[in-house]
Write an enzyme that holds these catalytic residues in place. Structure first.
Site, PDB file in Angstrom:
ATOM      1  N   ASP A   8       3.977 -50.742  56.843  1.00  0.00           N
ATOM      2  CA  ASP A   8       2.564 -51.275  55.885  1.00  0.00           C
ATOM      3  C   ASP A   8       1.690 -50.198  55.274  1.00  0.00           C
ATOM      4  O   ASP A   8       1.388 -49.440  56.167  1.00  0.00           O
ATOM      5  CB  ASP A   8       1.867 -51.956  57.409  1.00  0.00           C
ATOM      6  CG  ASP A   8       2.752 -52.664  58.158  1.00  0.00           C
ATOM      7  OD1 ASP A   8       3.919 -52.436  58.724  1.00  0.00           O
ATOM      8  OD2 ASP A   8       2.382 -53.819  58.576  1.00  0.00           O
ATOM      9  N   ASN A  40      -1.024 -54.771  53.977  1.00  0.00           N
ATOM     10  CA  ASN A  40      -2.529 -54.409  54.266  1.00  0.00           C
ATOM     11  C   ASN A  40      -3.064 -53.599  53.217  1.00  0.00           C
ATOM     12  O   ASN A  40      -4.009 -52.574  53.382  1.00  0.00           O
ATOM     13  CB  ASN A  40      -2.421 -53.662  55.873  1.00  0.00           C
ATOM     14  CG  ASN A  40      -1.886 -54.510  56.646  1.00  0.00           C
ATOM     15  OD1 ASN A  40      -1.014 -54.161  57.457  1.00  0.00           O
ATOM     16  ND2 ASN A  40      -2.873 -55.598  56.923  1.00  0.00           N
ATOM     17  N   HIS A  68      -0.299 -61.619  56.618  1.00  0.00           N
ATOM     18  CA  HIS A  68      -1.721 -61.432  55.642  1.00  0.00           C
ATOM     19  C   HIS A  68      -1.152 -61.957  54.348  1.00  0.00           C
ATOM     20  O   HIS A  68      -1.983 -61.357  53.539  1.00  0.00           O
ATOM     21  CB  HIS A  68      -2.468 -60.289  55.841  1.00  0.00           C
ATOM     22  CG  HIS A  68      -3.107 -60.085  57.149  1.00  0.00           C
ATOM     23  ND1 HIS A  68      -4.192 -60.532  57.535  1.00  0.00           N
ATOM     24  CD2 HIS A  68      -2.573 -59.101  58.143  1.00  0.00           C
ATOM     25  CE1 HIS A  68      -4.501 -60.125  58.893  1.00  0.00           C
ATOM     26  NE2 HIS A  68      -3.742 -59.408  59.178  1.00  0.00           N
ATOM     27  N   HIS A 154       8.516 -58.817  60.822  1.00  0.00           N
ATOM     28  CA  HIS A 154       6.933 -58.593  61.094  1.00  0.00           C
ATOM     29  C   HIS A 154       6.491 -59.197  62.455  1.00  0.00           C
ATOM     30  O   HIS A 154       6.443 -60.432  62.196  1.00  0.00           O
ATOM     31  CB  HIS A 154       6.647 -59.181  59.772  1.00  0.00           C
ATOM     32  CG  HIS A 154       4.957 -58.465  59.324  1.00  0.00           C
ATOM     33  ND1 HIS A 154       4.863 -57.269  59.066  1.00  0.00           N
ATOM     34  CD2 HIS A 154       3.886 -59.031  59.826  1.00  0.00           C
ATOM     35  CE1 HIS A 154       3.646 -57.116  58.671  1.00  0.00           C
ATOM     36  NE2 HIS A 154       2.929 -58.024  59.214  1.00  0.00           N
ATOM     37  N   HIS A 179       4.171 -54.337  61.363  1.00  0.00           N
ATOM     38  CA  HIS A 179       3.129 -54.971  61.422  1.00  0.00           C
ATOM     39  C   HIS A 179       2.192 -54.295  62.668  1.00  0.00           C
ATOM     40  O   HIS A 179       1.040 -54.375  62.628  1.00  0.00           O
ATOM     41  CB  HIS A 179       3.474 -56.393  62.421  1.00  0.00           C
ATOM     42  CG  HIS A 179       2.093 -57.343  62.713  1.00  0.00           C
ATOM     43  ND1 HIS A 179       1.392 -57.781  61.926  1.00  0.00           N
ATOM     44  CD2 HIS A 179       2.032 -57.753  64.030  1.00  0.00           C
ATOM     45  CE1 HIS A 179       0.611 -58.366  62.585  1.00  0.00           C
ATOM     46  NE2 HIS A 179       0.648 -58.419  63.838  1.00  0.00           N
ATOM     47  N   HIS A 181       2.040 -50.957  62.946  1.00  0.00           N
ATOM     48  CA  HIS A 181       1.621 -49.775  62.395  1.00  0.00           C
ATOM     49  C   HIS A 181       1.748 -48.344  63.278  1.00  0.00           C
ATOM     50  O   HIS A 181       1.179 -47.393  62.692  1.00  0.00           O
ATOM     51  CB  HIS A 181      -0.031 -49.968  62.005  1.00  0.00           C
ATOM     52  CG  HIS A 181      -0.509 -50.833  61.052  1.00  0.00           C
ATOM     53  ND1 HIS A 181      -1.665 -50.956  60.667  1.00  0.00           N
ATOM     54  CD2 HIS A 181       0.260 -51.870  60.489  1.00  0.00           C
ATOM     55  CE1 HIS A 181      -1.810 -51.918  59.696  1.00  0.00           C
ATOM     56  NE2 HIS A 181      -0.467 -52.633  59.817  1.00  0.00           N
TER      57      HIS A 181
END
Length: 277
Positions: A8, A40, A68, A154, A179, A181
């Protein structure tokens, strides 16, 4: 095939690191195909068309999204015009764009890229990722229609990501999680030949709370009350991900290495990366 996956991308710091370092990674490691999760990249929430173009210009051959996917409303139209961007397979059925595509790598080789959203601990109910992936993998067999296949799963739970890895073992070249991180230290080749890492980590500033400036998240942890908005941390970013080599004949992985370059985390990769000019 040499495949690079980057986790991400988090805000401006992550975008800048990708722009600076991805071209050097591709050249030094002779990458045939690079996939970047960009969900992101725009202020920590979604991806704008301009920022998507920046990731593609930096050398991403495909950009995956996530829960997102459409936080930036311009993506609703842009994803229909840009086939190199994928949203999750099991997103809303009427969502624009596609959740999987077959791309052409050097030498005319074909690589399938697919993304699915998990269900465990996710805020929204999504369709079953296992059946969604099963349909795609049944019609894109390794060593047949495609020479390689990568699945970006994810989701929150490492257990669910591991479940997807074993479900796809022998049917995908790579299953890699996104997802959360934070990179997990479990890069491996599963028994039937699928390279796996539960989470690739993020491309962002690790002097943070999962990529956000620590002040506001920490305040909420301590007091239980919000005071302001989350903002992405702006320090030097580490690019985190996975490097995989596959056998063109079988599509199975023959080598897997964790990737960490720049920023605060200890470096890792298939070979030392030359210094920037």
């Amino acid at each position: 095939m040499r495949i690079l996956f980057l986790g991400d991308v988090m805000g401006r710091a992550g975008r800048a690191a990708v722009a600076e370092t991805l071209p050097r990674m591709k050249a030094a490691w002779k990458i045939d195909f690079a996939v970047v999760n960009g969900e992101n990249a725009s202020n920590g929430a979604g991806l704008t068309p301009d920022h998507a173009k920046g990731l593609l210009e930096a050398g991403a051959d495909c950009v995956t999204l996530g829960d997102h996917a459409f936080d930036q409303k311009d993506m609703l139209q842009f994803i229909e015009r840009e086939p190199r961007i994928l949203r999750p397979l099991n997103y809303a059925k009427d969502a624009p764009g596609k959740g999987h595509r077959v791309y052409t790598a050097p030498g005319g080789r074909k690589i399938l890229v697919a993304q699915a959203l998990g269900q465990v601990f996710m805020k929204r109910p999504f369709d079953d990722p296992f059946s969604a992936l099963d349909t795609v993998l049944r019609t894109h067999t390794l060593g047949g229609l495609v020479q390689a296949a990568l699945v970006d799963i994810h989701c929150e739970a490492t257990s669910e990501k591991m479940g997807v890895g074993h479900f796809c073992d022998g049917r995908a070249s790579v299953v890699v999680g996104t997802h959360t991180h934070i990179p997990t230290a479990d890069a491996q080749i599963l028994p039937r030949g699928t390279a796996f890492q539960a989470d690739a980590g993020m491309c962002g500033d690790y002097n943070s709370i999962i990529g956000m400036d620590p002040a506001e998240p920490l305040r909420r942890f301590v007091t239980g009350m919000p005071k302001g908005r989350f903002t992405p941390a702006m320090g030097a970013a580490t690019l985190s991900g996975l490097y995989v080599e596959t056998d063109d004949r079988t599509g199975k992985a023959v080598r897997v290495e964790m990737v960490r370059q720049g920023g605060r985390l200890a470096p890792a990769g298939p070979a030392p990366l030359p210094d920037a000019p």
